[in-house]
Design a protein around this motif. Structure first.
Motif, PDB file in Angstrom:
ATOM      1  N   LEU A 436       0.212 -15.697   0.742  1.00 25.36           N
ATOM      2  CA  LEU A 436       1.595 -14.995   0.356  1.00 25.36           C
ATOM      3  C   LEU A 436       1.731 -14.079   1.536  1.00 25.36           C
ATOM      4  O   LEU A 436       0.879 -13.339   1.954  1.00 25.36           O
ATOM      5  CB  LEU A 436      -0.133 -13.750  -0.249  1.00 25.36           C
ATOM      6  CG  LEU A 436      -0.057 -13.234  -1.536  1.00 25.36           C
ATOM      7  CD1 LEU A 436      -1.001 -12.546  -2.042  1.00 25.36           C
ATOM      8  CD2 LEU A 436       1.354 -12.630  -1.806  1.00 25.36           C
ATOM      9  N   VAL A 437       3.070 -14.052   1.473  1.00 26.27           N
ATOM     10  CA  VAL A 437       3.183 -12.651   2.430  1.00 26.27           C
ATOM     11  C   VAL A 437       3.719 -11.378   2.544  1.00 26.27           C
ATOM     12  O   VAL A 437       4.812 -11.381   1.363  1.00 26.27           O
ATOM     13  CB  VAL A 437       4.765 -13.903   3.349  1.00 26.27           C
ATOM     14  CG1 VAL A 437       5.442 -13.116   4.525  1.00 26.27           C
ATOM     15  CG2 VAL A 437       4.732 -15.248   3.651  1.00 26.27           C
ATOM     16  N   PHE A 438       3.365 -10.756   3.095  1.00 22.98           N
ATOM     17  CA  PHE A 438       3.618  -9.288   2.438  1.00 22.98           C
ATOM     18  C   PHE A 438       4.703  -8.269   3.670  1.00 22.98           C
ATOM     19  O   PHE A 438       4.601  -8.963   4.862  1.00 22.98           O
ATOM     20  CB  PHE A 438       2.249  -8.023   3.040  1.00 22.98           C
ATOM     21  CG  PHE A 438       1.203  -8.762   1.499  1.00 22.98           C
ATOM     22  CD1 PHE A 438       2.315  -8.241  -0.223  1.00 22.98           C
ATOM     23  CD2 PHE A 438       0.626  -9.052   1.799  1.00 22.98           C
ATOM     24  CE1 PHE A 438       0.969  -8.433  -0.659  1.00 22.98           C
ATOM     25  CE2 PHE A 438      -0.504  -9.335   0.742  1.00 22.98           C
ATOM     26  CZ  PHE A 438       0.149  -9.110  -0.229  1.00 22.98           C
ATOM     27  N   PHE A 484       6.322 -14.305  -1.822  1.00 27.21           N
ATOM     28  CA  PHE A 484       6.740 -13.801  -0.991  1.00 27.21           C
ATOM     29  C   PHE A 484       6.919 -12.095  -1.451  1.00 27.21           C
ATOM     30  O   PHE A 484       7.341 -11.526  -2.360  1.00 27.21           O
ATOM     31  CB  PHE A 484       8.215 -13.561  -0.382  1.00 27.21           C
ATOM     32  CG  PHE A 484       8.633 -15.023   0.756  1.00 27.21           C
ATOM     33  CD1 PHE A 484       7.577 -15.718   1.035  1.00 27.21           C
ATOM     34  CD2 PHE A 484       9.554 -14.670   1.839  1.00 27.21           C
ATOM     35  CE1 PHE A 484       7.508 -16.987   2.447  1.00 27.21           C
ATOM     36  CE2 PHE A 484       8.964 -16.194   2.177  1.00 27.21           C
ATOM     37  CZ  PHE A 484       8.042 -16.550   2.747  1.00 27.21           C
ATOM     38  N   ALA A 485       5.789 -11.079  -0.922  1.00 21.97           N
ATOM     39  CA  ALA A 485       6.015 -10.294  -1.538  1.00 21.97           C
ATOM     40  C   ALA A 485       6.226  -8.887  -1.071  1.00 21.97           C
ATOM     41  O   ALA A 485       6.629  -9.159   0.271  1.00 21.97           O
ATOM     42  CB  ALA A 485       4.581  -9.683  -2.325  1.00 21.97           C
ATOM     43  N   VAL A 486       6.358  -7.670  -0.902  1.00 11.98           N
ATOM     44  CA  VAL A 486       6.563  -5.924  -0.422  1.00 11.98           C
ATOM     45  C   VAL A 486       5.375  -5.261  -0.218  1.00 11.98           C
ATOM     46  O   VAL A 486       4.622  -4.936  -1.455  1.00 11.98           O
ATOM     47  CB  VAL A 486       6.847  -5.969  -1.007  1.00 11.98           C
ATOM     48  CG1 VAL A 486       7.767  -3.886  -0.525  1.00 11.98           C
ATOM     49  CG2 VAL A 486       9.199  -6.422  -0.834  1.00 11.98           C
ATOM     50  N   THR A 487       4.897  -4.669   0.464  1.00 16.59           N
ATOM     51  CA  THR A 487       3.995  -3.792   0.190  1.00 16.59           C
ATOM     52  C   THR A 487       3.931  -2.680  -0.286  1.00 16.59           C
ATOM     53  O   THR A 487       5.204  -1.715  -0.277  1.00 16.59           O
ATOM     54  CB  THR A 487       3.617  -2.934   1.963  1.00 16.59           C
ATOM     55  OG1 THR A 487       3.706  -4.379   2.949  1.00 16.59           O
ATOM     56  CG2 THR A 487       2.366  -2.197   2.338  1.00 16.59           C
ATOM     57  N   GLY A 488       2.656  -2.567  -0.521  1.00 16.65           N
ATOM     58  CA  GLY A 488       2.433  -0.684  -1.749  1.00 16.65           C
ATOM     59  C   GLY A 488       3.233  -1.394  -3.547  1.00 16.65           C
ATOM     60  O   GLY A 488       2.775  -0.527  -4.224  1.00 16.65           O
ATOM     61  N   GLY A 489       3.635  -2.950  -3.168  1.00 17.99           N
ATOM     62  CA  GLY A 489       4.156  -3.340  -4.722  1.00 17.99           C
ATOM     63  C   GLY A 489       3.074  -3.998  -6.050  1.00 17.99           C
ATOM     64  O   GLY A 489       1.523  -3.520  -5.588  1.00 17.99           O
ATOM     65  N   MET A 504      -4.303 -17.557   2.892  1.00 17.56           N
ATOM     66  CA  MET A 504      -3.778 -17.556   3.809  1.00 17.56           C
ATOM     67  C   MET A 504      -2.953 -16.215   3.473  1.00 17.56           C
ATOM     68  O   MET A 504      -2.409 -16.053   2.222  1.00 17.56           O
ATOM     69  CB  MET A 504      -2.822 -18.382   4.855  1.00 17.56           C
ATOM     70  CG  MET A 504      -2.102 -17.605   6.073  1.00 17.56           C
ATOM     71  SD  MET A 504      -1.812 -18.413   7.654  1.00 17.56           S
ATOM     72  CE  MET A 504      -0.542 -19.914   6.463  1.00 17.56           C
ATOM     73  N   VAL A 505      -3.286 -15.219   4.311  1.00 19.60           N
ATOM     74  CA  VAL A 505      -1.519 -13.723   4.035  1.00 19.60           C
ATOM     75  C   VAL A 505      -1.250 -13.872   5.270  1.00 19.60           C
ATOM     76  O   VAL A 505      -2.083 -13.572   6.261  1.00 19.60           O
ATOM     77  CB  VAL A 505      -2.624 -12.461   4.045  1.00 19.60           C
ATOM     78  CG1 VAL A 505      -1.700 -11.207   4.116  1.00 19.60           C
ATOM     79  CG2 VAL A 505      -3.294 -12.761   2.796  1.00 19.60           C
ATOM     80  N   ILE A 506      -0.102 -13.694   4.780  1.00 16.05           N
ATOM     81  CA  ILE A 506       0.812 -13.635   6.653  1.00 16.05           C
ATOM     82  C   ILE A 506       1.535 -12.199   6.365  1.00 16.05           C
ATOM     83  O   ILE A 506       2.482 -11.728   5.518  1.00 16.05           O
ATOM     84  CB  ILE A 506       1.871 -14.267   6.687  1.00 16.05           C
ATOM     85  CG1 ILE A 506       0.965 -14.955   6.543  1.00 16.05           C
ATOM     86  CG2 ILE A 506       2.804 -13.852   7.691  1.00 16.05           C
ATOM     87  CD1 ILE A 506       2.763 -16.599   6.517  1.00 16.05           C
ATOM     88  N   ILE A 507       1.138 -10.958   7.608  1.00 19.15           N
ATOM     89  CA  ILE A 507       1.982  -9.629   6.761  1.00 19.15           C
ATOM     90  C   ILE A 507       3.003  -9.601   8.197  1.00 19.15           C
ATOM     91  O   ILE A 507       2.808  -9.517   9.150  1.00 19.15           O
ATOM     92  CB  ILE A 507       0.504  -8.543   7.010  1.00 19.15           C
ATOM     93  CG1 ILE A 507       0.179  -8.546   6.046  1.00 19.15           C
ATOM     94  CG2 ILE A 507       1.182  -7.064   7.875  1.00 19.15           C
ATOM     95  CD1 ILE A 507      -1.702  -7.925   7.205  1.00 19.15           C
ATOM     96  N   ALA A 508       4.092  -9.746   7.284  1.00 20.17           N
ATOM     97  CA  ALA A 508       5.337 -10.072   8.352  1.00 20.17           C
ATOM     98  C   ALA A 508       6.363  -8.355   8.705  1.00 20.17           C
ATOM     99  O   ALA A 508       7.042  -7.372   8.258  1.00 20.17           O
ATOM    100  CB  ALA A 508       6.496 -10.164   7.858  1.00 20.17           C
ATOM    101  N   GLY A 509       5.090  -7.279   9.726  1.00 20.24           N
ATOM    102  CA  GLY A 509       5.725  -6.686   9.987  1.00 20.24           C
ATOM    103  C   GLY A 509       4.554  -5.047   8.960  1.00 20.24           C
ATOM    104  O   GLY A 509       4.229  -5.471   8.094  1.00 20.24           O
TER     105      GLY A 509
END
Ligand code: SF4
Length: 599
Positions: A436-438, A484-489, A504-509
Motif C-alpha cells: 500500500l502506498v500512501f 495507491f491511496a491518500v492519507t486520511g482517506g 509493505m507500506v510506503i509512506i510517500a511524504g
C-alpha cells in the motif's frame, strides 16, 4: 474507571482493543448498575463492534442494540423524496406527523409504523442477531416494520447501545436517544472508539458555512414558494442576492489567488450593509423575517406530505449563527471553493464534549500519545492513561525512513517526484509483496504517478463512492497489484489487511496538515492557550496519521511487514515511533528484511 471518571486506553492495532473494552465496560457497568454506550465513527467500525458482540454473546446473554438516526433507517421518506439529504430535525418532524396520523386511525400515513415495532418477535430478532444498518433496513422492508421505531423500542431493555459519533455529539439527538433508552448520562459507561479522531470529528460537527451554492438553493426555493416580500421593497430573493454578492465580493477582495483567508466575522454584515445601502437594523429585521418565510415553507412542505426541510430556514440558521458566534473559539474564513463560501471554523471542540464528562468514559485507540495533548484537546482533565506496549514479535516488523526525499513544499519539484517514483517502483518490484502506498495528497500522488509510465497499480481517486473504494480494496486483497491511496482517506484507517494481504507500506511524504488559513488559526489558538501550537495543531495529527498507516501492517502475531517512509522529516517523530530507524538504501534493506523473514 474505579478511581476516576475517564480512562484513555492506547493499544496497538490488532491487539483486541474492542473486545477488551467491551468486556471491561460490561463487567464494570453490571457491577455498578450502569449501561454501556459504544460510540463509533463509521458504519464499518460499528460492524466490527457488532461482530465482537456476537462472539461475546455466544457465552452469555447480552442485550445489544445498534442505533442510528432516521436518515439511515426511515423507510418512508426514501419513497417520497428523491434527496436523502435531510436534517435530523426535519425528519423528526416528518415522522412525528406521520405517526400522529397513524395513531388517529390513518394507517396509510406510514405503513411501517404498526404494532410490529413493539412486538416481542421483532425485539427478539434485534437482540438475537444484533443487526447492522443494512440488515435491519432490509428486515424492515421485508417485514413491513419501521427499523428506526423497532430499534427505539428495543432500546428499553438494552444493556449495550452502539451509536455513531454524529448522533451522540449532537445534543438534540443524544437527548432523544437517552430518553428512549430511559437512562441518564450519569448511568452510562461510554466507550469512545478510535478516540484519536474525536477532536477532528467534534470540530467538524461544530463548524458551519454559508456557501453560494446553498444561497442559490434558498433563492430557488423562495421563487418556488411565491418569493414574498420580507419587508417593503425586499423579497426573499433580494436578501439571497445580497448575501451571495457579499460572499463574491469578500472572496474577490480578500482571497485573491489563495484558496482561503481569515477574515473578521463582521465582514459579512458590513459588506451586506455597504453594498446595499441598508442599516444594521434593516439587516436584523430581514433576518427575522427570513426565519418566518423559512417556517412557512417548511409548513407548506409538511402539509403536502413532504419532509419539512426548508433551504431558507437553513440559510436563516447559518446567518443567525454567524452573527452570534463565539469569536474566542471560532475563526471566520473566506474560501473560493465551490464558487465561494464563508466558513465559521471551530478551533476548540472541548465544549461540545463537555456533556460526555458526566458519564464514565473509555477513550480507546491505537494512537493517543502524546496523552497530555489529547487531554487538552478534548478537555477531559482528570483522565487516567493506560498504554499497552507493542506486543507482537519485533523482528516481524521493520520501520525505516529515508532522508534522500521529502514532499516539503519548498523541496518537492519535478526532480524529487521522479526520484520518488523510481524509489516506489524499485521497492515494489524488488519486494514483490502486497504493498500500500500512501501519499499526503492527491496532487502529490498525481505528480509522482506521472513518472510511473507502464506500471500497473490500483488507484484511490478523489470522487470514488464507498462501493468503488471497497471494490478497489477487495481487488487489492487478492494480490498482484499495489494500491495507491491518500492519507486520511478511507483506506488509511479502519481497514484490516491480515497476513499476506498487506506486507509493505510506503509512506510517500509525511502527512502534515495543509497550511491553510484554518490550520494556521488552529496553531495560533493552541499557542495562545498552551504555548505549544506546533505540537497541538501539527505534530499530534501527523503522528496519529503516521501511526495509523503503519498500523495497517501487523494485525496478528504471525504477520510480517515493513513500513518505508520516504521523507527526511520523519526523524523528528522518533520519540513517538521508537522502533523507527534511518535507512540509507530502503530497497536493499527491504530485500534483506523479507529474505530474513522467509527463513
Ligand atoms: Fe419513517 Fe419509521 Fe417514522 Fe415511518 S415511523 S416515518 S418509516 S421513521
Amino acid at each position: 474507571l474505579e478511581g476516576g471518571s475517564s480512562v484513555a486506553f492506547e493499544s496497538p492495532t490488532g491487539t483486541g482493543k474492542t473486545i477488551t473494552a467491551l468486556v471491561a465496560a460490561i463487567e464494570f457497568a453490571r457491577r455498578k448498575g450502569k449501561k454501556v454506550l459504544y460510540v463509533t465513527r463509521t458504519n464499518s467500525q460499528q460492524e466490527q463492534v457488532i461482530k465482537e458482540l456476537r462472539l461475546l454473546k455466544r457465552g452469555e446473554e447480552i442485550r445489544a442494540v445498534p442505533f442510528q438516526g432516521r436518515a439511515n433507517l426511515c423507510l418512508l421518506y426514501g419513497e417520497i423524496e428523491e434527496s436523502r439529504d435531510f436534517t435530523s430535525e426535519s425528519l423528526s418532524r416528518f415522522c412525528s406527523l406521520r405517526k400522529k396520523k397513524v395513531l388517529n386511525g390513518d394507517q396509510s400515513a406510514c405503513i411501517y409504523y404498526n404494532e410490529k415495532v413493539s412486538s416481542p418477535e421483532v425485539s427478539s430478532y434485534i437482540y438475537s442477531t444484533v443487526p447492522d444498518v443494512d440488515s435491519i433496513y432490509n428486515y424492515g422492508l421485508d417485514n413491513v416494520v419501521c427499523p428506526y421505531e423497532a430499534l427505539k423500542w428495543a432500546l428499553r431493555d438494552a444493556e449495550i447501545v452502539i451509536v455513531p459519533y454524529a448522533l451522540y455529539l449532537n445534543p438534540v439527538t443524544a437527548q432523544r436517544l437517552l430518553y428512549s433508552w430511559g437512562v441518564e448520562r450519569e448511568d452510562l459507561v461510554v466507550v469512545l472508539d478510535e478516540a484519536h479522531n474525536i477532536p477532528t470529528i467534534a470540530r467538524e460537527l461544530a463548524s458551519f458555512e454559508i456557501a453560494v451554492g446553498s444561497v442559490n438553493a434558498s433563492e430557488r426555493e423562495a421563487q418556488e414558494y411565491g418569493d414574498f416580500e420580507l419587508m417593503p421593497g425586499y423579497r426573499t430573493s433580494d436578501l439571497c442576492e445580497m448575501v451571495r454578492n457579499a460572499i463574491y465580493d469578500i472572496v474577490r477582495d480578500k482571497v485573491g489567488e489563495s484558496e482561503e483567508v481569515r477574515i473578521p466575522f463582521s465582514d459579512l454584515r458590513e459588506y451586506i450593509m455597504v453594498g446595499n445601502h441598508i442599516s444594521g437594523e434593516t439587516y436584523d429585521d430581514l433576518l427575522r423575517y427570513l426565519e418566518i418565510m423559512g417556517e412557512f415553507v417548511a409548513e407548506q412542505k409538511e402539509k403536502s406530505g413532504k419532509v419539512p426541510r426548508s433551504r431558507i430556514l437553513h440559510l436563516y440558521n447559518v446567518l443567525s449563527a454567524w452573527e452570534n458566534v463565539d469569536e474566542d473559539r471560532y475563526v471566520a474564513v473566506a474560501s473560493s471553493e465551490g464558487g465561494g463560501k464563508l466558513i465559521a471554523a471551530c478551533l476548540d471542540p472541548s465544549s461540545l464534549l463537555t456533556p460526555l464528562k458526566v458519564s464514565k468514559t473509555i477513550h480507546m485507540s491505537g494512537t493517543l500519545a502524546p496523552f497530555d495533548v489529547y487531554r487538552d484537546l478534548t478537555g477531559f482533565e482528570d483522565m487516567n492513561f493506560l498504554s499497552v506496549p507493542y506486543m507482537f514479535p519485533r523482528e516481524n516488523r521493520s520501520i525505516v525512513y529515508y532522508s534522500g526525499l521529502s514532499t516539503r513544499f519548498s523541496e518537492f519539484n519535478e526532480e524529487t517526484a521522479e526520484r520518488m517514483a523510481r524509489m516506489i517502483r524499485d521497492l515494489i518490484s524488488t519486494v514483490a509483496r502486497n504493498t500500500l502506498v500512501f501519499f499526503p495528497s492527491y496532487n502529490v500522488k498525481q505528480k509522482v504517478c506521472g513518472y510511473l509510465d507502464g506500471m500497473r497499480y490500483l488507484n484511490e481517486e478523489r470522487d470514488m463512492s464507498q462501493i468503488e473504494v471497497m471494490d478497489l480494496v477487495n481487488r487489492f486483497r487478492k494480490g498482484g497489484l499495489p494500491l495507491f491511496a491518500v492519507t486520511g482517506g478511507r483506506i488509511a484507517e479502519g481497514m484490516d489487511f491480515p497476513g499476506s494481504e498487506l506486507e509493505m507500506v510506503i509512506i510517500a511524504g509525511l502527512p502534515f496538515p495543509k497550511p491553510t488559513a484554518q490550520q494556521r488559526a488552529l496553531q495560533e489558538y493552541y499557542e495562545r492557550k498552551y504555548g505549544r501550537g506546533w505540537e497541538y495543531a501539527v505534530v499530534f495529527p501527523t503522528v496519529i496519521k503516521l501511526k495509523q498507516e503503519i498500523g495497517r501492517l501487523i494485525r496478528r502475531e504471525d504477520d510480517v511487514g515493513m513500513a518505508v517512509i520516504l521523507d527526511r522529516r520523519a526523524s523528528m517523530f522518533r520519540k513517538y515511533i521508537p522502533d523507527m530507524r534511518e535507512s540509507l538504501d530502503p530497497v536493499r534493506d527491504a530485500e534483506a528484511f523479507f529474505t530474513m523473514s522467509r527463513n
